[in-house]
Design a protein around this motif. Structure first.
Motif, PDB file in Angstrom:
ATOM      1  N   SER A 197       0.282  -1.200  -0.229  1.00 61.21           N
ATOM      2  CA  SER A 197       0.252  -0.160  -0.371  1.00 61.21           C
ATOM      3  C   SER A 197       0.905   1.197  -0.181  1.00 61.21           C
ATOM      4  O   SER A 197       2.218   0.773   0.298  1.00 61.21           O
ATOM      5  CB  SER A 197      -1.033  -0.278   1.180  1.00 61.21           C
ATOM      6  N   LEU A 202       2.557   2.628  -2.764  1.00 60.07           N
ATOM      7  CA  LEU A 202       3.772   1.336  -3.349  1.00 60.07           C
ATOM      8  C   LEU A 202       2.769   0.985  -4.386  1.00 60.07           C
ATOM      9  O   LEU A 202       2.095  -0.173  -3.913  1.00 60.07           O
ATOM     10  CB  LEU A 202       4.666   1.045  -2.710  1.00 60.07           C
ATOM     11  N   THR A 203       3.428   1.653  -6.123  1.00 58.14           N
ATOM     12  CA  THR A 203       3.288   0.793  -6.901  1.00 58.14           C
ATOM     13  C   THR A 203       4.099  -0.318  -7.379  1.00 58.14           C
ATOM     14  O   THR A 203       5.210  -0.033  -7.230  1.00 58.14           O
ATOM     15  CB  THR A 203       3.039   0.966  -8.377  1.00 58.14           C
ATOM     16  N   LEU A 204       4.418  -2.432  -7.037  1.00 64.66           N
ATOM     17  CA  LEU A 204       5.335  -2.378  -6.832  1.00 64.66           C
ATOM     18  C   LEU A 204       5.431  -3.169  -7.785  1.00 64.66           C
ATOM     19  O   LEU A 204       7.336  -3.302  -8.198  1.00 64.66           O
ATOM     20  CB  LEU A 204       4.573  -3.943  -6.387  1.00 64.66           C
ATOM     21  N   GLU A 205       4.768  -2.976  -8.906  1.00 61.59           N
ATOM     22  CA  GLU A 205       5.058  -3.244 -10.333  1.00 61.59           C
ATOM     23  C   GLU A 205       6.960  -1.978 -10.943  1.00 61.59           C
ATOM     24  O   GLU A 205       7.053  -2.725 -11.936  1.00 61.59           O
ATOM     25  CB  GLU A 205       4.387  -2.832 -11.920  1.00 61.59           C
ATOM     26  N   TYR A 206       6.734  -0.733 -10.639  1.00 58.08           N
ATOM     27  CA  TYR A 206       7.897   0.615 -10.165  1.00 58.08           C
ATOM     28  C   TYR A 206       9.383  -0.611  -9.758  1.00 58.08           C
ATOM     29  O   TYR A 206      10.189   0.862  -9.795  1.00 58.08           O
ATOM     30  CB  TYR A 206       7.271   1.699  -9.319  1.00 58.08           C
ATOM     31  N   ARG A 236      12.264  -4.934 -11.801  1.00 61.80           N
ATOM     32  CA  ARG A 236      10.883  -4.031 -12.767  1.00 61.80           C
ATOM     33  C   ARG A 236      11.663  -4.153 -13.964  1.00 61.80           C
ATOM     34  O   ARG A 236      10.141  -4.505 -14.802  1.00 61.80           O
ATOM     35  CB  ARG A 236      11.541  -2.465 -11.811  1.00 61.80           C
ATOM     36  N   ARG A 271       4.813 -11.865 -10.613  1.00 61.55           N
ATOM     37  CA  ARG A 271       4.569 -10.672  -9.869  1.00 61.55           C
ATOM     38  C   ARG A 271       2.575 -10.666 -10.722  1.00 61.55           C
ATOM     39  O   ARG A 271       2.769 -10.830 -11.635  1.00 61.55           O
ATOM     40  CB  ARG A 271       4.861  -8.820 -11.034  1.00 61.55           C
ATOM     41  N   ASN A 322       0.892  -7.774 -10.916  1.00 62.51           N
ATOM     42  CA  ASN A 322       0.770  -6.146 -10.811  1.00 62.51           C
ATOM     43  C   ASN A 322      -0.858  -5.182 -10.657  1.00 62.51           C
ATOM     44  O   ASN A 322      -0.924  -4.675  -9.885  1.00 62.51           O
ATOM     45  CB  ASN A 322       1.260  -5.615 -12.596  1.00 62.51           C
ATOM     46  N   LYS A 355      -2.406  -6.669  -8.619  1.00 64.01           N
ATOM     47  CA  LYS A 355      -3.592  -7.086  -7.561  1.00 64.01           C
ATOM     48  C   LYS A 355      -1.994  -6.352  -6.648  1.00 64.01           C
ATOM     49  O   LYS A 355      -2.063  -6.996  -4.983  1.00 64.01           O
ATOM     50  CB  LYS A 355      -3.004  -8.338  -7.167  1.00 64.01           C
ATOM     51  N   ASN A 356      -1.157  -5.985  -7.209  1.00 60.11           N
ATOM     52  CA  ASN A 356      -0.353  -4.923  -6.894  1.00 60.11           C
ATOM     53  C   ASN A 356       0.600  -6.822  -5.795  1.00 60.11           C
ATOM     54  O   ASN A 356       0.919  -5.552  -4.429  1.00 60.11           O
ATOM     55  CB  ASN A 356      -0.509  -3.968  -5.929  1.00 60.11           C
ATOM     56  N   THR A 357       0.567  -6.815  -5.996  1.00 61.26           N
ATOM     57  CA  THR A 357       1.524  -8.112  -4.828  1.00 61.26           C
ATOM     58  C   THR A 357       2.257  -8.840  -5.617  1.00 61.26           C
ATOM     59  O   THR A 357       2.473  -9.559  -6.916  1.00 61.26           O
ATOM     60  CB  THR A 357       0.361  -9.211  -5.007  1.00 61.26           C
TER      61      THR A 357
END
Length: 125
Positions: A25, A27-31, A53, A72, A74, A76-78
């Motif tokens: 949360s 934070l966008t993990l795909e970045y 990334r 990843r 993306n 689900k940002n997980t």
């Protein structure tokens, strides 16, 4: 506020499987490059796996190669760590961390700026 939360740990018998999740949360993990680290009792924290990334390239330590898979989702940002054929020596607290792609190449903690609180994985008969 940036927060990474690991889940999915637990007690499993040798040869079993677990899937760890790292949800974010703020934070966008795909970045980010996302690394999984672990720390066993009395030992230093070590890098286990990492996904870049930029190109999604994955990295594994020799001790888990062929047994663990990082991925990843993306939407689900997980980020996940699928752990199969677990061994007692995999017992540790597992952490996920977000950082730079270079961190995957060198497996250095100082390349990762955001960390979760950890989840316990215990492998025992």
């Amino acid at each position: 506020q940036v927060q990474l939360v690991e889940s999915g740990g637990g007690l499993v018998q040798p040869g079993g499987s677990l899937r760890l999740s790292c949800a974010a949360s703020g934070l966008t993990l795909e970045y980010y490059a996302i690394g999984w680290f672990r720390q066993a009792p009395g030992k230093e924290r070590e890098g286990v796996s990492c996904i870049k990334r930029r190109d999604g390239r994955t990295y594994y330590s020799d001790s888990v190669k062929g047994r663990f898979t990082i991925s990843r989702d993306n939407a689900k940002n997980t980020v996940y760590l699928q752990m199969d054929s677990l061994k007692p020596e995999d017992t540790a607290v597992y952490y996920c961390a977000a950082g730079r792609d270079y961190g995957c190449e060198v497996s250095q903690e100082n390349q990762f700026g955001s960390w979760g609180q950890g989840t316990q994985v215990s492998v025992s008969a």
